[in-house]
Design a protein around this motif. Structure first.
Motif, mmCIF file in Angstrom:
data_model
loop_
_atom_site.group_PDB
_atom_site.id
_atom_site.type_symbol
_atom_site.label_atom_id
_atom_site.label_comp_id
_atom_site.label_asym_id
_atom_site.label_seq_id
_atom_site.Cartn_x
_atom_site.Cartn_y
_atom_site.Cartn_z
ATOM 1 N N ILE B 115 0.843 -1.199 0.000
ATOM 2 C CA ILE B 115 0.000 0.000 0.000
ATOM 3 C C ILE B 115 0.882 1.254 0.000
ATOM 4 O O ILE B 115 1.851 1.344 0.749
ATOM 5 C CB ILE B 115 -0.890 0.063 1.263
ATOM 6 N N ILE B 116 0.505 2.213 -0.841
ATOM 7 C CA ILE B 116 1.138 3.526 -0.815
ATOM 8 C C ILE B 116 0.136 4.487 -0.179
ATOM 9 O O ILE B 116 -1.029 4.527 -0.571
ATOM 10 C CB ILE B 116 1.464 4.021 -2.238
ATOM 11 N N ALA B 117 0.592 5.244 0.810
ATOM 12 C CA ALA B 117 -0.256 6.248 1.441
ATOM 13 C C ALA B 117 0.289 7.625 1.096
ATOM 14 O O ALA B 117 1.506 7.819 1.047
ATOM 15 C CB ALA B 117 -0.267 6.060 2.959
ATOM 16 N N VAL B 118 -0.605 8.572 0.793
ATOM 17 C CA VAL B 118 -0.181 9.933 0.452
ATOM 18 C C VAL B 118 -0.858 10.913 1.397
ATOM 19 O O VAL B 118 -2.050 10.779 1.702
ATOM 20 C CB VAL B 118 -0.558 10.294 -1.001
ATOM 21 N N SER B 119 -0.100 11.891 1.879
ATOM 22 C CA SER B 119 -0.694 12.916 2.739
ATOM 23 C C SER B 119 -0.903 14.183 1.921
ATOM 24 O O SER B 119 0.006 14.664 1.243
ATOM 25 C CB SER B 119 0.201 13.199 3.941
ATOM 26 N N ASN B 120 -2.130 14.682 1.979
ATOM 27 C CA ASN B 120 -2.508 15.798 1.120
ATOM 28 C C ASN B 120 -2.855 17.052 1.910
ATOM 29 O O ASN B 120 -3.363 16.987 3.024
ATOM 30 C CB ASN B 120 -3.713 15.400 0.264
ATOM 31 N N GLY B 124 -7.476 18.234 2.239
ATOM 32 C CA GLY B 124 -6.718 17.697 3.364
ATOM 33 C C GLY B 124 -7.127 16.280 3.715
ATOM 34 O O GLY B 124 -8.300 16.008 3.942
ATOM 35 N N GLY B 125 -6.147 15.383 3.733
ATOM 36 C CA GLY B 125 -6.463 14.010 4.079
ATOM 37 C C GLY B 125 -5.371 13.049 3.658
ATOM 38 O O GLY B 125 -4.285 13.461 3.229
ATOM 39 N N VAL B 126 -5.682 11.765 3.773
ATOM 40 C CA VAL B 126 -4.761 10.704 3.376
ATOM 41 C C VAL B 126 -5.489 9.818 2.375
ATOM 42 O O VAL B 126 -6.680 9.549 2.535
ATOM 43 C CB VAL B 126 -4.330 9.860 4.602
ATOM 44 N N LYS B 127 -4.761 9.409 1.332
ATOM 45 C CA LYS B 127 -5.332 8.440 0.400
ATOM 46 C C LYS B 127 -4.432 7.218 0.356
ATOM 47 O O LYS B 127 -3.204 7.337 0.453
ATOM 48 C CB LYS B 127 -5.454 9.056 -0.996
ATOM 49 N N LEU B 128 -5.066 6.075 0.192
ATOM 50 C CA LEU B 128 -4.323 4.816 0.090
ATOM 51 C C LEU B 128 -4.437 4.267 -1.331
ATOM 52 O O LEU B 128 -5.511 4.314 -1.933
ATOM 53 C CB LEU B 128 -4.884 3.783 1.075
ATOM 54 N N ALA B 138 -8.625 3.751 -0.715
ATOM 55 C CA ALA B 138 -9.418 4.432 0.314
ATOM 56 C C ALA B 138 -9.041 5.896 0.367
ATOM 57 O O ALA B 138 -7.921 6.289 0.012
ATOM 58 C CB ALA B 138 -9.185 3.797 1.677
ATOM 59 N N GLU B 139 -10.006 6.704 0.803
ATOM 60 C CA GLU B 139 -9.750 8.124 1.031
ATOM 61 C C GLU B 139 -10.152 8.422 2.475
ATOM 62 O O GLU B 139 -11.236 8.042 2.916
ATOM 63 C CB GLU B 139 -10.577 8.974 0.058
ATOM 64 N N ASN B 181 -7.141 -3.821 6.492
ATOM 65 C CA ASN B 181 -8.079 -3.873 5.381
ATOM 66 C C ASN B 181 -8.006 -2.513 4.677
ATOM 67 O O ASN B 181 -8.652 -1.559 5.084
ATOM 68 C CB ASN B 181 -9.497 -4.136 5.891
ATOM 69 N N PRO B 182 -7.193 -2.431 3.617
ATOM 70 C CA PRO B 182 -6.895 -1.106 3.057
ATOM 71 C C PRO B 182 -8.096 -0.425 2.403
ATOM 72 O O PRO B 182 -8.061 0.778 2.163
ATOM 73 C CB PRO B 182 -5.799 -1.392 2.032
ATOM 74 N N ARG B 183 -9.131 -1.194 2.126
ATOM 75 C CA ARG B 183 -10.316 -0.537 1.554
ATOM 76 C C ARG B 183 -11.214 0.025 2.648
ATOM 77 O O ARG B 183 -12.093 0.827 2.387
ATOM 78 C CB ARG B 183 -11.098 -1.522 0.678
#
Lengths: 102, 392
Positions: B115-120, B124-128, B138-139, B181-183
């Motif tokens: 899984i790659i996670a990004v911080s925005n 504002g938030g995190v997406k997987l 996931a958002e 559970n990444p979703r």
């Protein structure tokens, strides 16, 4: 605190001579890289807000000069007056509004 | 039939010579140098210092970071413009690129590498994302407060147990994200952790998450072995009566700054490196340095700590000897030293010297320059051994 004194100075500054070509390049580099570390490149925002022409449209020159020169309390914006004269700041504001500096 | 057999040796020898010309590239030797103005990245060899190729079209890299797949074949580049780009370090090409947000600050890769996670920042938030396909899984909007505002997300790291940890700059919260559970990730929120967390680090053992605070003194500490104890505010009072200096670039906590029992971090608004005693989280020492520190990075063996600085002192790099916390050397590699990266075992360090358009290599024992490589406005250097390090 209304920066009326600044307004007077700004009008004078805009009329005053522009930075030398060499200094203009330094100022653009500063904008791209040092301002850009918080505001982005192009400056669409980051930790600091967007500095794109549309984002600045409803901000007065006097306000922008005040913030750049003195910083903004409660935010991460530091004062740049030690490094930028009023004339240079006014020139930078002009560049940001025109977006012709890229 | 006979004629076919007679030509076979020829075919084999042709194949062999073709293979002989193809240079094999081992990924453990590789690194990525970010070129911020052009929006490009160099793939470099870190054992025989050289540029191998340049990958273009990575978007706005005015703030960029990189994580590596655990097989070290792929680099994931997180750009300011929300771009997430997967680069194949063996084929010198972009495998996949998505623009997943309007404004982004960094990312992380999960413990299992899937899984790659990004911080925005915006929204504002995190997406997987799926690390293979970059499909969004996931958002997680960084909602805070009674009127459900969105906060910029900073200090995103991976943590053991297939988790991620991040901080909310305006929200003053730390979030512990379980992505088993990444979703359907589960979020545990820690509120009122201190004003304006600006970045964070994970100790190399994955035990502690520390967020630096911009809006007040000190750091917020979360013990990941006992998250039920909540977040502790440490170094709350250090230098609170001292004069503050302006901060022309936000410090970064990324990087290993743990050396033995000591944790070294940049002070905020003071030209100091703070030494924290990890046994009781007290302030052990304040080391005066040449400017507002940005990166405070420990050599892999923990004996030295290298420090670079914010404008207008960013022509300097200082080396601290952890034996007695003295500054043993002040180097002046050139204008605007943006980032530093040690080779895996630390015999050398690479410096990104932005305004001189070069990367410089130093021997960490003699503290002298050993090589320089051209690069266009280099701003970040990331070596593939990060693939195997928690929190990087």
């Amino acid at each position: 605190m209304r920066p009326v004194w600044l307004l007077a100075l700004v009008s004078a500054a805009v009329l005053a001579e522009q930075p030398t070509p060499q200094r203009q390049q330094e100022l653009i580099d500063l904008l791209k890289h040092d301002c850009g570390s918080c505001h982005g490149l192009p400056p669409k925002g980051g930790l600091g807000p967007s500095l794109m022409p549309e984002a600045l449209a409803n901000k007065t020159d006097a306000f922008l000069l005040e913030v750049i020169q003195k910083g903004k309390a409660g935010s991460a914006m530091p004062p740049w007056q030690q490094f930028l004269s009023l004339e240079e700041t006014a020139w930078l504001v002009q560049q940001l509004r025109q977006e012709g500096w890229k | 039939m006979k004629s076919l057999i007679s030509v076979l040796p020829l075919v084999f020898s042709l194949l062999l010579s073709a293979c002989g010309q193809m240079e094999l590239r081992a990924t453990g030797d590789l690194g990525v140098v970010i070129e911020r103005e052009a929006g490009s990245a160099q793939i470099v060899n870190t054992s025989k210092p050289a540029m191998l190729s340049r990958i273009e079209g990575l978007g706005d890299l005015s703030h960029a970071s990189v994580v590596f797949s655990r097989d070290q074949r792929y680099a994931y580049v997180f750009g300011r413009d929300g771009g997430l780009t997967k680069i194949d370090l063996l084929r010198d090409e972009i495998v996949k690129r998505v623009v997943q947000a309007g404004n982004s600050i960094g990312g992380a890769i999960s413990q299992d590498g899937k899984i790659i996670a990004v911080s925005n920042y915006t929204p504002g938030g995190v997406k997987l994302f799926d690390a293979d396909t970059l499909e969004q899984l996931a958002e997680i909007p960084a909602v805070y407060g009674e009127d459900n505002q969105l906060s910029k997300v900073v200090g995103l790291v991976d943590a053991p147990g297939q988790r991620f940890v991040c901080s909310l700059f305006e929200g003053n919260e730390i979030w512990l994200i379980d992505a088993k559970n990444p979703r359907q990730p589960q979020v545990q929120k820690f509120q009122s952790i201190g004003k304006q967390p600006y970045d964070a680090l994970l100790t190399p053992d994955g035990h502690y998450y520390l967020a630096g605070l911009f809006g007040e003194k000190g750091l917020a500490l979360l013990d990941l072995w006992q998250p039920e104890l909540g977040v502790k505010h440490i170094l709350q009072d250090y230098g609170k009566d001292d004069e503050q200096t302006p901060v022309y670039k936000m410090p970064h906590l990324e990087g290993w700054t743990v050396a033995g029992d000591w944790l070294l971090v940049p002070a905020v608004g003071r030209h100091e490196v703070l030494v924290i005693d990890k046994r009781d989280w007290s302030l052990a020492k304040r080391i005066p340095v040449a400017g507002q520190p940005v990166f405070v990075m420990s050599r892999p063996d923990g004996r030295q700590v290298w420090v670079n600085f914010a404008f207008p002192d960013n022509q300097n790099v200082q080396v601290i000897d952890v034996k007695d916390f003295s500054v043993v050397k002040t180097l002046q590699p050139g204008k605007a030293v943006m980032h530093m990266e040690f080779t895996p075992r630390g015999e050398a360090v690479w410096l990104a010297v932005r305004d001189e358009d070069r990367v410089m290599l130093y021997d960490t024992e003699t503290l002298s320059e050993t090589a320089r490589l051209p690069a266009q406005k280099p701003s970040g250097i990331f070596f593939s051994n990060r693939a195997n390090q928690l929190g990087l």
